[in-house]
Design an enzyme around this catalytic site. Structure first.
Site, PDB file in Angstrom:
ATOM      1  N   HIS A 496      -6.773   1.093   6.232  1.00 16.46           N
ATOM      2  CA  HIS A 496      -5.736   0.050   6.172  1.00 16.46           C
ATOM      3  C   HIS A 496      -4.850   0.253   4.942  1.00 16.46           C
ATOM      4  O   HIS A 496      -3.610   0.318   5.047  1.00 16.46           O
ATOM      5  CB  HIS A 496      -6.408  -1.322   6.131  1.00 16.46           C
ATOM      6  CG  HIS A 496      -5.468  -2.472   5.997  1.00 16.46           C
ATOM      7  ND1 HIS A 496      -5.161  -3.313   7.041  1.00 16.46           N
ATOM      8  CD2 HIS A 496      -4.753  -2.943   4.932  1.00 16.46           C
ATOM      9  CE1 HIS A 496      -4.306  -4.240   6.639  1.00 16.46           C
ATOM     10  NE2 HIS A 496      -4.043  -4.040   5.347  1.00 16.46           N
ATOM     11  N   GLU A 497      -5.471   0.365   3.784  1.00 16.04           N
ATOM     12  CA  GLU A 497      -4.685   0.502   2.554  1.00 16.04           C
ATOM     13  C   GLU A 497      -3.941   1.836   2.514  1.00 16.04           C
ATOM     14  O   GLU A 497      -2.847   1.924   1.950  1.00 16.04           O
ATOM     15  CB  GLU A 497      -5.579   0.338   1.332  1.00 16.04           C
ATOM     16  CG  GLU A 497      -6.288  -1.008   1.239  1.00 16.04           C
ATOM     17  CD  GLU A 497      -5.353  -2.208   1.305  1.00 16.04           C
ATOM     18  OE1 GLU A 497      -4.164  -2.068   0.953  1.00 16.04           O
ATOM     19  OE2 GLU A 497      -5.818  -3.300   1.711  1.00 16.04           O
ATOM     20  N   HIS A 500      -0.508   1.392   3.976  1.00 16.68           N
ATOM     21  CA  HIS A 500       0.457   0.872   3.010  1.00 16.68           C
ATOM     22  C   HIS A 500       0.941   1.991   2.090  1.00 16.68           C
ATOM     23  O   HIS A 500       2.141   2.111   1.799  1.00 16.68           O
ATOM     24  CB  HIS A 500      -0.188  -0.223   2.155  1.00 16.68           C
ATOM     25  CG  HIS A 500      -0.330  -1.538   2.817  1.00 16.68           C
ATOM     26  ND1 HIS A 500       0.715  -2.176   3.453  1.00 16.68           N
ATOM     27  CD2 HIS A 500      -1.399  -2.374   2.927  1.00 16.68           C
ATOM     28  CE1 HIS A 500       0.291  -3.339   3.940  1.00 16.68           C
ATOM     29  NE2 HIS A 500      -0.979  -3.488   3.626  1.00 16.68           N
ATOM     30  N   HIS A 503       3.380   4.322   3.620  1.00 17.94           N
ATOM     31  CA  HIS A 503       4.660   3.669   3.866  1.00 17.94           C
ATOM     32  C   HIS A 503       5.614   3.880   2.681  1.00 17.94           C
ATOM     33  O   HIS A 503       6.829   4.043   2.876  1.00 17.94           O
ATOM     34  CB  HIS A 503       4.431   2.179   4.107  1.00 17.94           C
ATOM     35  CG  HIS A 503       5.505   1.513   4.904  1.00 17.94           C
ATOM     36  ND1 HIS A 503       5.533   0.164   5.113  1.00 17.94           N
ATOM     37  CD2 HIS A 503       6.602   1.989   5.543  1.00 17.94           C
ATOM     38  CE1 HIS A 503       6.580  -0.161   5.852  1.00 17.94           C
ATOM     39  NE2 HIS A 503       7.260   0.929   6.120  1.00 17.94           N
TER      40      HIS A 503
END
Length: 717
Positions: A496-497, A500, A503
């Site tokens: 998940h991290e 980020h 991105h």
């Protein structure tokens, strides 16, 4: 999860450019300060001391003020270079120094560092408010937007100017007289109270422990958790096993400890952190009341009926009503499944475990036993396969396959011995950015998981400034000289991290004002992170992620099949829990005035009566440690997780649709064309266009909720 500090400061949102003279600015009193390196240089984290922070912040604020005043005072027609670009460099350097200070405050918190950070908090708040209220700068932006030069800007730069004008208005620039003064005071107080809220949660968590001297009370706990508790006790000069409220200790106790009284003790301590039910020195009741009053006042000053309405000005969602309808529809779709989940759990707990009635501190324990009984599978059975370095190798392989980049560890100095810094390299070996990873829980480190951005990608004066980001988790640390062992949930968190991080690190946007963390709508920012979670369930990916700590064998197919069968175990209850949090958040922020703490708790009770099936005890104080809402930027925005999950599930469905079948019923989801479109249309564009446009460019249509319901096993419901 993202943190508010990943977003550029309010001052940075108004600005967007740079003047090279400030990059060489220094002074005798700050010579040698590692926070004052040029924007294109790397910071030596190991050299940063608490005494560096305030001098650096003061000097960089002074430089930014001077650049802003000079740009605002010009009388020639505004253009990109003499307005936006003229103030980006000092803004970038200030944002970077302050981000580093905040990062260190979150991961290596000491009394000295906290004092230095808190000394600068009012300085930064006052400066950010000053920029947002700077009428001269605002008028220059308005003039640029109305000028012939505006049409000649790229779409990305036009968006930056338009977002800056929006944010000026949302920062009170059009206020006059006493209203301007009230707004400035409000902004400073919000920053201070949010910081105090965060400190209370950290201190309450760090300040509680339970020394166990009878090993029999630890029956059922995994061996590595017992070993870590013994080490914690030894480090404190005590004999026995010391339990804490940090997740690597707390969660295993709730899942596995057979001692019901022990579970109850930790449950109550965790549920009452930073509240009137715990140590009064850390009670967040007043902070919650103050923040809600200040937020309502801010909204009224800016002409909005409530704080939710104000916040939704910068979101994909159109109104609080739309959000509430979305959440209630999701709750209705999940409730039949959730009711079945709960009925089965209560029956199992009474029949097999003698837990009748089923108490709140029994829920996790009984659920884990039910999962083991039903699927012959438990998280602890999986943990030995997820060795830290194998997981990282597998994650890096997924990133390389998806995005065509590789991560290479460096010997660059980090902020703690546990942290490592990686270079992100493209296929030709060019450095695209750097990623710092800090994975273990420890005292003095904020709980949870997040990504912060130190520096966004920027092209200036013909030079590329590559992005820098930090990825922070709170996993169990290695024991007895062995690799750390992760749970599957830990692996999902790491993926998940990493979404980020990619991105910001894989951005092709050359202007920081349109970077992902500066301009992507808050309720879409979770798309890339939640998207990455899906790979943690793919057979081929799990083969690359797993290696048994003792045998070196990858995850067996039989265990994988049981894991997949259990994937949506209690997903109905989990969905209702997230809806409960989001609905509570939205309702306390759709009031025209602040609420007393009793009204806050009453609102939470009403939400639970509407959508929840599990009702905690009356002494439970969940809001008092809800840092997302009161210290993490998610006020009136917690719904974003489910909103973005619709986007991410539908985005991943594109990969499922393009997947090639493999042997034994497996599939290869790494379709090159789909991967390239995802990179080009979602990741690389950052915030250079609205998130809805980016999604349509990738998917060819608006998002559908069906993929989320299918992934969650809720279609039947």
């Amino acid at each position: 999860m993202p943190r508010q500090t990943r977003k550029r400061d309010a001052a940075d949102l108004k600005n967007g450019g740079a003047a090279p003279t400030w990059a060489r600015m220094n002074s005798t009193r700050t010579a040698g300060n590692p926070l004052l390196v040029p924007a294109e240089a790397f910071v030596d984290y190991g050299a940063v001391r608490p005494e560096h922070i305030e001098p650096a912040v003061r000097e960089l604020i002074e430089a930014s003020r001077a650049a802003i005043e000079a740009a605002a005072a010009r009388t020639d027609p505004p253009d990109w270079d003499n307005l936006v670009e003229a103030i980006e460099d000092p803004s970038e350097r200030l944002h970077r120094a302050w981000s580093i200070a905040g990062h260190l405050n979150g991961v290596v918190n000491t009394p000295e560092l906290r004092a230095a950070y808190n000394a600068c908090l009012p300085l930064m708040s006052e400066f950010s408010t000053w920029v947002g209220l700077h009428r001269g700068l605002y008028e220059r932006y308005r003039a640029l937007a109305a000028s012939p030069a505006f049409a000649g800007l790229s779409p990305t730069r036009r968006r930056i100017v338009e977002l800056a004008l929006r944010d000026f208005r949302l920062s009170g620039v059009e206020l006059e007289g006493a209203a301007r003064e009230t707004y400035a005071r409000n902004a400073e107080l919000q920053a201070q109270v949010a910081q105090k809220f965060s400190e209370n949660v950290l201190d309450a968590t760090d300040g509680w422990s339970l020394l166990i001297t009878d090993e029999a009370r630890l029956e059922g706990l995994p061996a590595d958790v017992v070993a870590a508790a013994a080490q914690t006790a030894r480090s404190a000069g005590e004999q026995g096993w010391k339990l804490t409220l940090h997740m690597p200790c707390y969660l295993p106790v709730m899942l596995h400890a057979r001692d019901r009284a022990l579970r109850q003790t930790l449950y109550r301590a965790h549920a009452t952190r930073a509240s009137d039910q715990g140590d009064p020195a850390f009670d967040n009741s007043e902070s919650i009341e103050t923040l809600l009053a200040l937020r309502a006042e801010e909204a009224a000053l800016l002409g909005h009926p409530d704080f939710a309405s104000l916040r939704l000005e910068t979101r994909m969602a159109d109104s609080a009503g739309q959000v509430l309808d979305f959440l209630r529809e999701l709750a209705a779709r999940a409730r039949p499944s959730a009711q079945r989940d709960l009925d089965e759990l209560r029956a199992f707990a009474a029949r097999e475990l003698g837990l009748d009635p089923l108490e709140p501190w029994d829920i996790a324990y009984a659920s884990e036993r039910l999962r083991e009984s039903r699927y012959a599978y438990s998280d602890e059975e999986l943990r030995p396969y997820f060795t830290e370095f194998r997981v990282l190798d597998g994650l890096f392989q997924v990133i390389r396959t998806l995005f065509g980049v590789r991560l290479e560890v460096t010997d660059a100095p980090a902020w703690h011995a546990d942290a490592r810094i990686y270079r992100v390299l493209d296929a030709e070996g060019r450095e695209l950015g750097r990623l710092g990873m800090d994975l273990y829980a420890r005292p003095g480190k904020q709980g949870g998981a997040w990504v912060d951005s130190e520096r966004s990608r920027r092209v200036h004066a013909g030079r590329l400034h590559t992005p820098l980001a930090w990825l922070t988790c709170n996993f169990p640390s290695p024991q007895d000289g062995r690799e750390a062992l992760l749970s599957h949930d830990d692996v999902i968190t790491l993926f998940h991290e990493s979404g980020h991080a990619m991105h910001t690190l894989l951005s092709r946007v050359d202007d920081p004002g349109a970077a992902a963390f500066a301009a992507v709508e808050w309720d879409a920012i979770e798309l890339p992170s939640q998207f990455m979670e899906n790979f943690c369930w793919e057979w081929d990916v799990l083969q690359s992620l797993t290696r048994h700590v003792d045998t070196g064998e990858p995850l067996p197919r039989a265990l994988y099949d049981r894991m997949i069968a259990a994937r949506n175990f209690q997903s109905g209850l989990q969905t209702l829990r997230q809806v409960e949090f989001a609905l509570f958040d939205m309702l306390i922020h759709t009031r025209s005035s602040g609420l007393s703490i009793s009204e806050v708790l009453d609102t939470l009770d009403q939400v639970r009566q509407e959508v929840a099936l599990l009702i905690p005890p009356a002494w439970h104080r969940f809001p008092h440690a809800f840092s997302h809402l009161f210290a993490g930027g998610y006020g009136a925005g917690y719904y974003s997780y489910k909103w973005a999950e619709v986007l991410s599930a539908d985005a991943y469905a594109a990969f499922e649709e393009a997947a090639r079948p493999g042997p034994d019923g497996t599939r290869d989801v790494f379709d090159p064309d789909t991967s390239r479109r995802y990179l080009d249309e979602i990741i690389a564009v950052g915030g250079s266009r609205p998130a809805a446009e980016s999604f349509r460019a990738f998917r060819g249509r608006d998002p559908s909720i069906e993929a989320l319901l299918r992934h969650s096993g809720l279609l039947e419901a």
